[in-house]
Design a protein around this motif. Structure first.
Motif, PDB file in Angstrom:
ATOM      1  N   ALA A  38      23.277  12.957 -11.628  1.00 19.15           N
ATOM      2  CA  ALA A  38      24.692  12.888 -11.265  1.00 19.15           C
ATOM      3  C   ALA A  38      25.097  11.527 -10.707  1.00 19.15           C
ATOM      4  N   HIS A  39      24.215  10.872  -9.970  1.00 23.94           N
ATOM      5  CA  HIS A  39      24.580   9.638  -9.279  1.00 23.94           C
ATOM      6  C   HIS A  39      24.316   8.381 -10.094  1.00 23.94           C
ATOM      7  N   CYS A  40      23.592   8.494 -11.230  1.00 24.39           N
ATOM      8  CA  CYS A  40      23.149   7.253 -11.880  1.00 24.39           C
ATOM      9  C   CYS A  40      23.691   7.041 -13.288  1.00 24.39           C
ATOM     10  N   GLY A  41      24.182   8.068 -13.971  1.00 24.92           N
ATOM     11  CA  GLY A  41      24.699   7.860 -15.311  1.00 24.92           C
ATOM     12  C   GLY A  41      23.684   7.185 -16.211  1.00 24.92           C
ATOM     13  N   SER A  42      24.077   6.070 -16.815  1.00 21.60           N
ATOM     14  CA  SER A  42      23.176   5.346 -17.716  1.00 21.60           C
ATOM     15  C   SER A  42      22.227   4.406 -16.977  1.00 21.60           C
ATOM     16  N   THR A 100      24.426   0.659 -36.243  1.00 22.06           N
ATOM     17  CA  THR A 100      24.663   1.910 -36.957  1.00 22.06           C
ATOM     18  C   THR A 100      25.235   2.972 -36.025  1.00 22.06           C
ATOM     19  N   LYS A 101      24.609   3.131 -34.850  1.00 20.31           N
ATOM     20  CA  LYS A 101      25.110   4.125 -33.899  1.00 20.31           C
ATOM     21  C   LYS A 101      26.521   3.773 -33.444  1.00 20.31           C
ATOM     22  N   GLY A 102      26.723   2.529 -33.029  1.00 19.20           N
ATOM     23  CA  GLY A 102      28.006   2.135 -32.475  1.00 19.20           C
ATOM     24  C   GLY A 102      29.130   2.158 -33.492  1.00 19.20           C
ATOM     25  N   PHE A 103      28.906   1.502 -34.627  1.00 20.37           N
ATOM     26  CA  PHE A 103      29.991   1.373 -35.598  1.00 20.37           C
ATOM     27  C   PHE A 103      30.347   2.709 -36.237  1.00 20.37           C
ATOM     28  N   THR A 140      26.522   4.557 -24.405  1.00 20.42           N
ATOM     29  CA  THR A 140      27.888   4.290 -24.846  1.00 20.42           C
ATOM     30  C   THR A 140      27.900   3.126 -25.826  1.00 20.42           C
ATOM     31  N   ASN A 141      28.976   3.000 -26.552  1.00 26.04           N
ATOM     32  CA  ASN A 141      29.014   1.919 -27.540  1.00 26.04           C
ATOM     33  C   ASN A 141      29.104   0.543 -26.887  1.00 26.04           C
ATOM     34  N   SER A 142      29.531   0.489 -25.636  1.00 26.50           N
ATOM     35  CA  SER A 142      29.424  -0.778 -24.900  1.00 26.50           C
ATOM     36  C   SER A 142      27.958  -1.132 -24.682  1.00 26.50           C
ATOM     37  N   ILE A 143      27.153  -0.117 -24.360  1.00 28.56           N
ATOM     38  CA  ILE A 143      25.719  -0.343 -24.179  1.00 28.56           C
ATOM     39  C   ILE A 143      25.065  -0.732 -25.504  1.00 28.56           C
ATOM     40  N   GLN A 144      25.515  -0.114 -26.601  1.00 27.55           N
ATOM     41  CA  GLN A 144      24.981  -0.493 -27.913  1.00 27.55           C
ATOM     42  C   GLN A 144      25.288  -1.964 -28.205  1.00 27.55           C
ATOM     43  N   GLY A 145      26.496  -2.389 -27.863  1.00 25.02           N
ATOM     44  CA  GLY A 145      26.855  -3.782 -28.083  1.00 25.02           C
ATOM     45  C   GLY A 145      26.011  -4.737 -27.262  1.00 25.02           C
ATOM     46  N   LEU A 146      25.778  -4.374 -25.998  1.00 26.95           N
ATOM     47  CA  LEU A 146      24.936  -5.209 -25.144  1.00 26.95           C
ATOM     48  C   LEU A 146      23.506  -5.256 -25.660  1.00 26.95           C
ATOM     49  N   ASP A 147      22.996  -4.103 -26.089  1.00 31.36           N
ATOM     50  CA  ASP A 147      21.642  -4.055 -26.637  1.00 31.36           C
ATOM     51  C   ASP A 147      21.537  -4.952 -27.861  1.00 31.36           C
ATOM     52  N   LEU A 148      22.521  -4.838 -28.748  1.00 29.51           N
ATOM     53  CA  LEU A 148      22.509  -5.643 -29.966  1.00 29.51           C
ATOM     54  C   LEU A 148      22.533  -7.136 -29.644  1.00 29.51           C
ATOM     55  N   LEU A 149      23.473  -7.530 -28.804  1.00 31.83           N
ATOM     56  CA  LEU A 149      23.685  -8.958 -28.583  1.00 31.83           C
ATOM     57  C   LEU A 149      22.586  -9.571 -27.719  1.00 31.83           C
TER      58      LEU A 149
END
Length: 595
Positions: A168-172, A396-399, A442-451
């Protein structure tokens, strides 16, 4: 309600013409090769199950939802019976290791079947899909004694699996998790803590549920470097594999959520529950990424599956709905024409079609890489597949989940006011698909992972390999020149913006974070453009050869033209947004948000 029909002809196009999976299977080691006829027969049976069993249960699951009472969860009517039928027909065993009861077929075949199931009933399919992730994780990281004890019932479908990460307190931010693990004299651990957002965490489909739980052993380092992974059964399992007593795992509640009502999203409480370490202590997140990466590709298929379902329903409606007059008139004897004749409706339908069909190409291509990763003939082949798959997974996941959300909204729009009404089923598609851009990162996390991890970390080497491959195809005799030109320009721009980010990331601490999502979308538009260009080249050859399936190949070529001329240019906007830097986000004082 929407009636799902498996797109078997388009599946055969991707499987046989674009990717040549039967030929690919001949090159693999350690799994059974499949001839074209056998592969098609399996897909046909999977399509039948999706159409006849799962699709009718989709609205039932949405309307009834899962019910929680005194720690127990009951799934919607028909769900348990469908699961038992699925397991009895050995679908769960399809691509699993024969040593533990599997059929040993290539993983990519399981991915083709998964698309059919997700398209027909997202919520129901999650139960078996999560079990598949648990099987892969145990196979990769469990000791042999644990494999022998826990894998066969999972593969048979008598037991199921989950992934228990967040709290509950940590999310991703998993480095903040508090669930504790205490070592015991017999080598096991007791697990105590609480997890939330656990899909399929409690249900009545199987006799036992195996939870893969991230926890921190007493004295472990802080942050993600002190996380370990444990196997925690809902019901204790004796050494002979029989079930024992309840194991200190309880469902505290289920979430009342926007969509996927047929899948229970649970709060799970672990109270000195007995568990078993998987892999090395303090390297649990590394082990869990076996599950996470597999799940990210599955979520991409969920986005693609909803795009397919939304397109099918919208297309049928647009052909039947009579409203306003077309230019020229299609039915001059009637007061109005079918709405499919209107330009903006065609824009929406073609967008849905372009996403659904290119998503199929992209997810199957990723599944083909998974085949090589696990069954490649050489270490060089396996390493190359791992490298490419790492790059493609976040894209693939994000787009495809963003595309699935857009396709669902377009489906509602094609239906007009009727799309907003529950009885047509379009609003369920929009609600169900919404989670896909959030969970499994989240797709923001996917973007960070990619870049950060997949592009900048290796100075763009893996990216350069991909872009060189795309450019080589664009400049080959195979590619239709007129269609290739816009893709060539966008690939050059993708190279340029990647280099620019590499050069300027040190000047602006927020540049990567401000650019990541737009970079993900730019990459997605370009990558999908590559697959559409390949599809168009195949279609052109068939049309030139006088194929008896002229309408199919004409549709493929023209959808490629629509995508490359109408959707690919969106990449330019994302590139310009990246170029605007981070100041227009981060130099704005917090006071500016005051109302």
């Amino acid at each position: 309600m929407p009636i799902y029909q498996a797109p078997q002809r388009d599946i055969r196009f991707v499987v046989h013409e674009l990717l040549d999976l039967p030929g690919h299977y001949q090159q693999l080691q350690g799994c059974e090769p499949l001839e074209r006829e056998t592969l098609d027969a399996i897909v046909e049976e999977g399509a039948k199950f999706a159409e006849e069993v799962l699709s009718p249960l989709n609205p039932v699951g949405d309307q009834h939802g899962c019910q929680w009472q005194d720690g127990q969860v009951s799934t919607p009517p028909g769900f348990a019976e469908a699961y038992r039928q699925f397991a009895a027909n050995d679908w769960l065993a399809l691509d699993k290791d024969p040593a533990y009861g599997g059929q040993g077929l290539p993983p990519s075949l399981g991915s083709v079947i998964s698309e059919l199931l997700f398209s027909a009933n997202h919520a129901w399919t999650m139960y078996g899909n999560l079990s598949g992730g648990a099987i892969s994780t145990l196979s990769a990281h469990a000791e042999e004694t644990l494999k022998q004890r826990f894998l066969p019932p999972l593969i048979e479908g008598r037991w199921s699996g989950t992934m228990c990460l967040t709290e509950a307190h940590c999310g991703s931010d998993l480095g903040l998790l508090r669930t504790r693990a205490q070592p015991q004299a017999d080598g096991s651990y007791t697990i105590s803590g609480s997890k939330m957002f656990i899909s399929a965490g409690e249900h009545d489909l199987t006799e036992n549920i195996l939870h893969l739980v991230l926890a921190r052993i007493e004295g472990a380092p802080a942050g993600v470097k002190g996380i370990s992974l444990f196997l925690v059964p809902k019901i204790a399992v004796k050494l002979d594999g029989s079930l024992g007593a309840a194991n200190g795992v309880s469902c505290g509640s289920i979430e009342h959520k926007l969509g996927i009502h047929g899948n229970a999203t649970c709060v799970l409480n672990f109270d000195n529950a007995s568990g078993y370490l998987l892999g090395e202590a303090n390297r649990g997140l590394n082990a869990m990424f076996t599950f996470i990466n597999e799940s990210r590709l599955a979520v991409a298929q969920q986005g693609q599956g909803h795009a397919e379902a939304a397109f099918q329903a919208a297309l049928r409606y647009a052909r039947e709905r009579i409203q306003m007059r077309a230019t020229p008139r299609l039915r001059p004897e009637q007061p109005a024409d079918p709405i499919i004749s209107h330009p903006d409706v065609r824009r929406m339908l073609l967008t849905q079609k372009a996403y659904a069909e290119s998503g199929r190409m992209l997810t199957y291509a990723c599944a083909q890489l998974v085949d090589v990763l696990h069954h490649g003939a050489s270490a060089v082949d396996r390493a190359a597949a791992e490298r490419r798959l790492a790059l493609l997974t976040p894209i693939t996941k994000g787009f495809l989940t963003e595309a699935g959300n857009e396709a669902a909204q377009l489906g509602i729009q094609v239906f007009g006011g009727h799309g907003y009404i529950r009885e047509w089923g379009m609003e369920q598609i929009a609600r169900d698909v919404r989670i896909t851009s959030i969970y499994e990162g989240t797709n923001s996390i996917q973007g960070l992972d990619l870049l950060t991890r997949k592009v900048l970390a290796d100075n763009g080497e893996a990216l350069n390999e991909l872009l060189t491959e795309i450019e080589s195809f664009c400049n080959s005799d195979q590619a239709p020149t007129a269609l290739a030109q816009p893709l060539v320009r966008q690939i050059a721009a993708w190279r340029q913006v990647s280099l620019w980010l590499s050069q300027h990331q040190g000047d602006d601490a927020d540049l990567v974070g401000a650019s990541a999502f737009d970079y993900l979308m730019l990459a997605g538009y370009c990558l999908v453009g590559y697959y559409w260009l390949r599809a168009a080249a195949l279609a052109e050859r068939q049309l030139d050869a006088g194929s008896s399936e002229r309408e199919f190949y004409l549709g493929k070529r023209e959808t490629a033209r629509f995508y490359l001329q109408r959707l690919l240019p969106r990449a330019t906007l994302h590139r310009e947004l990246i170029g605007s830097g981070s100041a227009n986000l981060m130099d704005i004082p917090d006071a500016a948000f005051a109302r």
